[in-house]
Design an enzyme around this catalytic site. Sequence first.
Site, PDB file in Angstrom:
ATOM      1  N   TYR A 115     -34.082  24.680  36.783  1.00 45.38           N
ATOM      2  CA  TYR A 115     -35.472  24.903  37.196  1.00 45.38           C
ATOM      3  C   TYR A 115     -35.544  25.521  38.598  1.00 45.38           C
ATOM      4  O   TYR A 115     -36.562  25.430  39.270  1.00 45.38           O
ATOM      5  CB  TYR A 115     -36.263  23.593  37.174  1.00 45.38           C
ATOM      6  N   LYS A 160     -22.503  17.810  31.415  1.00 47.00           N
ATOM      7  CA  LYS A 160     -21.853  18.553  30.326  1.00 47.00           C
ATOM      8  C   LYS A 160     -20.662  19.290  30.943  1.00 47.00           C
ATOM      9  O   LYS A 160     -20.518  20.514  30.827  1.00 47.00           O
ATOM     10  CB  LYS A 160     -22.881  19.503  29.700  1.00 47.00           C
ATOM     11  N   ASP A 191     -24.955  15.145  25.452  1.00 49.11           N
ATOM     12  CA  ASP A 191     -25.228  15.071  24.010  1.00 49.11           C
ATOM     13  C   ASP A 191     -24.855  13.680  23.465  1.00 49.11           C
ATOM     14  O   ASP A 191     -25.613  13.067  22.706  1.00 49.11           O
ATOM     15  CB  ASP A 191     -24.518  16.193  23.238  1.00 49.11           C
ATOM     16  N   ASP A 215     -35.052  15.825  32.153  1.00 46.45           N
ATOM     17  CA  ASP A 215     -36.336  16.109  31.505  1.00 46.45           C
ATOM     18  C   ASP A 215     -36.249  15.742  30.024  1.00 46.45           C
ATOM     19  O   ASP A 215     -37.106  15.036  29.474  1.00 46.45           O
ATOM     20  CB  ASP A 215     -36.638  17.608  31.696  1.00 46.45           C
ATOM     21  N   ASP A 219     -37.893  12.171  27.769  1.00 47.52           N
ATOM     22  CA  ASP A 219     -38.806  12.144  26.614  1.00 47.52           C
ATOM     23  C   ASP A 219     -38.167  11.375  25.456  1.00 47.52           C
ATOM     24  O   ASP A 219     -38.851  10.643  24.737  1.00 47.52           O
ATOM     25  CB  ASP A 219     -39.169  13.564  26.164  1.00 47.52           C
TER      26      ASP A 219
HETATM   27 MG    MG Z   1     -40.927  16.864  30.521  1.00 44.63          MG
END
Ligand code: MG
Length: 323
Positions: A115, A160, A191, A215, A219
């Site tokens: 980001y 990773k 993962d 992020d 969720d």
């Molecule tokens: Mg989000």
Amino acid sequence: MGHEVVPAAVDLLRFLEPEFELVPVEIGYGKWKRVGTAMDDDDLELIGGCDCVFFGAITTPPDPEYKSVLLRLRKEFDLYANIRPYQYSGVHISQYRPVRPFSFTIVRENTEGLYSGIEEITGERATTMRVLTRKGCERIARVACKIAKQEKAEITVVHKANVLKSDIFFKNIAAQTAAQHNIPCSEAYVDAMAYHLILHPERYRVIVTTNLFGDILSDLAASLIGGLGMCPSANLGDEYGLFEPVHGSAPDIAGRGIANPIGAVLSAKMMLEWLGRYKSAALLRRAVGHVIQKRVLTPDIGGKMSTTAVASAMLKYIEEQLC
Ligand code: MG
Ligand code: NAI
């Protein structure tokens, strides 16, 4: 939906901390529609003059030139640590049924990684640069260690590194930081982490990871505790804090009065803790436990109540505790 959950939490804040000066600042989609900008420099100045921000989700305007208000606030106030706690006490409210109670916190780096905003699309090729700095890795690992120390827990570094060189860098710095702070440290590939978090979330206490992985995992973690409406977060820098529910503006249910206020209320609780108002914070935590226990809940978590009914039940509970 920020217009629905923020007032619910603010009513409780006003009651618990009547001497707080609350400064309303309208930023986001409504303002963008009216004046063509979602947040201007005056808004930023007003926000910077406050001790911290309590933020309600906003809709991303459909404009390719639009710069995210939240990303700008994170950059402007250097809010590099995104703290997202997930707790399941054993009182069941979601479609997913965890086997055992759990409590873990995702500590997500909030300002760099994928980001960083260094990207381009040229003809047949698109690139996004993933920038990790030593300073960025060290300071997010320090925040994770601080939480782990308070909770007498270890940190799990999620990466990773089998594919990404930048994650070898991140993982090594995080492990060194943990060693310097005498915090036990384990690691996991992102993962595999997604798999293990669903199967046995009780194994983890403090997960530290880079921006995009944090992020996504947060969720996923939301689905373990009843959904996005349940999840609070803090965006912290060294001097400043922004507190907000994890969810977005939920256009599918906005305006119907059925938004779950728990994520916003728990974000207010995190803000009170950051401000050192531990007694009020504990009352908010217990008020949330009370409505869950009594099943005074919104439809997203299997209830039939409105946002205001849930908030009123919390306020009533707090009033009873204080008299
Ligand atoms: Mg989000
Ligand atoms: P979302 O979090 O708004 O909604 C995802 C699903 O969760 C929806 O079905 C929604 O109804 C449900 N949900 C979310 N919060 C809830 C609550 N408090 N009570 C009950 N149900 C709830 O994510 P989505 O749909 O991806 O994004 C919608 C808009 O929000 C977009 O414009 C997005 O850019 C923006 N957004 C803003 C954020 C912020 O301002 N912090 C964060 C994430 C998204």
